[in-house]
Write an enzyme that holds these catalytic residues in place. Structure first.
Site, PDB file in Angstrom:
ATOM      1  N   ARG A 274       0.860  -1.192   0.000  1.00  0.00           N
ATOM      2  CA  ARG A 274       0.000   0.000   0.000  1.00  0.00           C
ATOM      3  C   ARG A 274       0.893   1.238   0.000  1.00  0.00           C
ATOM      4  NH1 ARG A 274      -2.398   1.278   5.303  1.00  0.00           N
ATOM      5  NH2 ARG A 274      -0.963   3.025   5.142  1.00  0.00           N
ATOM      6  N   HIS A 278      -3.623   4.975   4.012  1.00  0.00           N
ATOM      7  CA  HIS A 278      -4.797   4.090   4.027  1.00  0.00           C
ATOM      8  C   HIS A 278      -5.965   4.751   3.307  1.00  0.00           C
ATOM      9  CE1 HIS A 278      -7.861   1.311   5.299  1.00  0.00           C
ATOM     10  NE2 HIS A 278      -8.556   2.332   5.768  1.00  0.00           N
ATOM     11  N   TYR A 287       3.542   6.109  11.426  1.00  0.00           N
ATOM     12  CA  TYR A 287       3.694   4.736  11.931  1.00  0.00           C
ATOM     13  C   TYR A 287       4.563   3.822  11.057  1.00  0.00           C
ATOM     14  CZ  TYR A 287      -0.318   4.039   8.743  1.00  0.00           C
ATOM     15  OH  TYR A 287      -1.155   4.023   7.654  1.00  0.00           O
TER      16      TYR A 287
HETATM   17  C1  LIG Z   1     -14.972  -4.959  11.145  1.00  0.00           C
HETATM   18  C2  LIG Z   1     -14.114  -3.754  10.962  1.00  0.00           C
HETATM   19  N1  LIG Z   1     -13.101  -3.517  11.818  1.00  0.00           N
HETATM   20  C3  LIG Z   1     -12.318  -2.416  11.658  1.00  0.00           C
HETATM   21  C4  LIG Z   1     -12.579  -1.532  10.642  1.00  0.00           C
HETATM   22  C5  LIG Z   1     -11.679  -0.321  10.432  1.00  0.00           C
HETATM   23  N2  LIG Z   1     -10.866  -0.554   9.245  1.00  0.00           N
HETATM   24  C6  LIG Z   1     -11.176  -0.040   8.052  1.00  0.00           C
HETATM   25  S1  LIG Z   1     -10.095  -0.488   6.851  1.00  0.00           S
HETATM   26  C7  LIG Z   1      -9.176  -1.382   7.955  1.00  0.00           C
HETATM   27  C8  LIG Z   1      -7.931  -2.093   7.522  1.00  0.00           C
HETATM   28  C9  LIG Z   1      -8.189  -3.119   6.483  1.00  0.00           C
HETATM   29  O1  LIG Z   1      -6.963  -3.678   6.114  1.00  0.00           O
HETATM   30  P1  LIG Z   1      -6.883  -4.698   4.936  1.00  0.00           P
HETATM   31  O2  LIG Z   1      -7.953  -5.717   5.065  1.00  0.00           O
HETATM   32  O3  LIG Z   1      -5.496  -5.178   4.862  1.00  0.00           O
HETATM   33  O4  LIG Z   1      -7.245  -3.819   3.653  1.00  0.00           O
HETATM   34  P2  LIG Z   1      -6.419  -2.578   3.034  1.00  0.00           P
HETATM   35  O5  LIG Z   1      -6.960  -1.331   3.687  1.00  0.00           O
HETATM   36  O6  LIG Z   1      -4.996  -2.772   3.320  1.00  0.00           O
HETATM   37  O7  LIG Z   1      -6.737  -2.592   1.580  1.00  0.00           O
HETATM   38  C10 LIG Z   1      -9.716  -1.326   9.235  1.00  0.00           C
HETATM   39  C11 LIG Z   1      -9.149  -1.965  10.423  1.00  0.00           C
HETATM   40  C12 LIG Z   1     -13.661  -1.814   9.777  1.00  0.00           C
HETATM   41  N3  LIG Z   1     -13.957  -1.025   8.760  1.00  0.00           N
HETATM   42  N4  LIG Z   1     -14.402  -2.929   9.955  1.00  0.00           N
END
Ligand SMILES: Cc1ncc(C[n+]2csc(CCOP(=O)(O)OP(=O)(O)O)c2C)c(N)n1
Ligand SMILES: [Mg+2]
Length: 379
Positions: A274, A278, A287
């Site tokens: 990434r 985010h 971080y």
């Molecule tokens: C159930 C849930 N927990 C926490 C969040 C907050 N949140 C949004 S995106 C994210 C990270 C997701 O990481 P990943 O699955 O690796 O996808 P990426 O953003 O790297 O594409 C989190 C923790 C959420 N949206 N839903």
């Protein structure tokens, strides 16, 4: 039966941990291996176009977010190969159940750019009438299910859709996407377990971009790969270089064919990074070591790699590339200009699309809201 105390096995033995790659980061390749993949030139150029379109669009929309013209944006920068390469390997009848960063797959499959941009503005052209967060498009025509913001909840949906396709015998394959972070959610395990038991025609695609907001993959899970989690549920799995669009396409094509032939669910881990924040609400410099990010952004850029490959094979010229960039950039700018001037949905849309007959109390509440507004705009 052996009476010796068994030695526990630490790792699945069959998985090739080295990601499948066809094009090196500098664009070089083994011509015989490329030819053996039999990907027509038009398809190769379509992959490049699809990736470049996302890149130019993301750059423009992130700038607009910084200018305060849109409220939020989530980029797929650095992940264009994994998005486009996997989506391009699906048939037009197949469905995509996306995670966070696959909007470019919807565009690749025919979602009009105007509809995507309208959704980001939440304007009167937005099919979701401003009720979804920006960057959450959906498209019946492109067979692209609206993204859920809740991590992982889409995966059981993908399995369920595949089980339906199996019962209907319609030959459709469902692609269920996730990030590395989603593999820690209960829904991930539910989805893979059901899919494995019922041999549903679903291909799970994990874009392992090595971060889940501020959580690095090393803190996400103790398994060195995401793919081996799929093996535990009986799903055949492949790891591919997620920054090599051709590797993503060829690997996905093979898995989709297997699922369509009735060989059950499949799993693809696309290893990428990434390189963006985010989302527009995040500052990764707080971080992580951004010098690592810089390597992925530059030396491992999927667009630079594929461009070098296409130039090397004589499928693209520097002039053709510039013309394509200009064309796509002009398209993005024109669509943004057009959609930015479209008004928000009318106030009445607040009570529409839910009830066939709108209950009287909602009509009353709408009148109260309208009366409380300082002006009485049409929108
Ligand atoms: C159930 C849930 N927990 C926490 C969040 C907050 N949140 C949004 S995106 C994210 C990270 C997701 O990481 P990943 O699955 O690796 O996808 P990426 O953003 O790297 O594409 C989190 C923790 C959420 N949206 N839903
Ligand atoms: Mg991630």
């Amino acid at each position: 039966m052996s009476t010796a105390v068994p030695t526990p096995v630490a790792r699945p033995s069959g998985l090739d941990q080295a990601p499948y790659q066809l094009i090196a980061p500098d664009g070089r390749c083994d011509a015989a291996r490329i030819d053996a993949c039999a990907v027509p030139a038009a398809q190769l150029l379509a992959l490049y176009r699809g990736m470049l379109r996302i890149r130019l669009m993301d750059e423009r929309l992130l700038t607009m977010q910084r200018q305060g013209r849109i409220s939020f944006y989530g980029e797929a920068r650095g992940q264009e190969a994994a998005v486009v390469g996997t989506a391009a390997a699906l048939g037009p009848e197949d469905y995509i159940v996306p995670a966070l960063r696959e909007a470019g797959a919807a565009l690749y499959r025919g979602l009009p750019l105007a509809a995507y941009i309208a959704q980001i503005f939440g304007n009167d052209h937005d099919l979701t009438r401003g009720r979804q967060m920006p960057c959450h498009p959906g498209s019946r025509a492109a067979r692209y299910v609206t993204m859920s913001s809740c991590i992982g909840t889409q995966l059981p949906h993908a399995t369920g859709m595949a089980m339906a396709a199996q019962q209907l015998r319609d030959g459709h394959v469902i692609a269920g996407y996730m990030g590395d972070g989603a593999t820690s959610e209960g829904d991930f395990h539910v989805a893979l377990n059901f899919a494995g038991v019922f041999r549903a025609p679903v291909v799970f695609v994990c874009q392992n971009n090595q971060w889940a907001i501020s959580t690095p993959v090393s803190q996400q899970t103790a398994t060195p790969t995401m793919a081996e989690k799929a093996l535990a549920y009986g799903l055949p799995a492949v790891r591919c270089d997620g920054n090599d669009v051709l590797a993503c396409y060829v690997a996905m094509r093979a898995l989709v064919a297997r699922a369509r032939r009735g060989e059950g669910p499949q799993f693809l881990e696309a290893l990428t990074y990434r390189v963006s924040a985010h989302s527009s609400s995040d500052d990764p410099s707080r971080y992580r070591d951004e010098s690592v990010t810089a390597v992925w952004r530059e030396a491992r850029c999927p667009l630079v790699r594929f461009r070098a490959f296409l130039l090397g094979r004589g499928l693209l010229s520097p002039e053709g590339d510039s013309a394509l960039r200009e064309e796509l950039d002009a398209e993005v700018r024109a669509v943004i200009t057009a959609e930015e001037s479209v008004a928000p949905p009318p106030l009445r849309s607040l009570i529409e699309d839910v009830f066939a007959l709108v209950p009287p109390h909602l009509v009353e509440q709408l009148a109260e809201v309208a009366a409380a507004l300082p002006q009485k705009p049409a929108h």
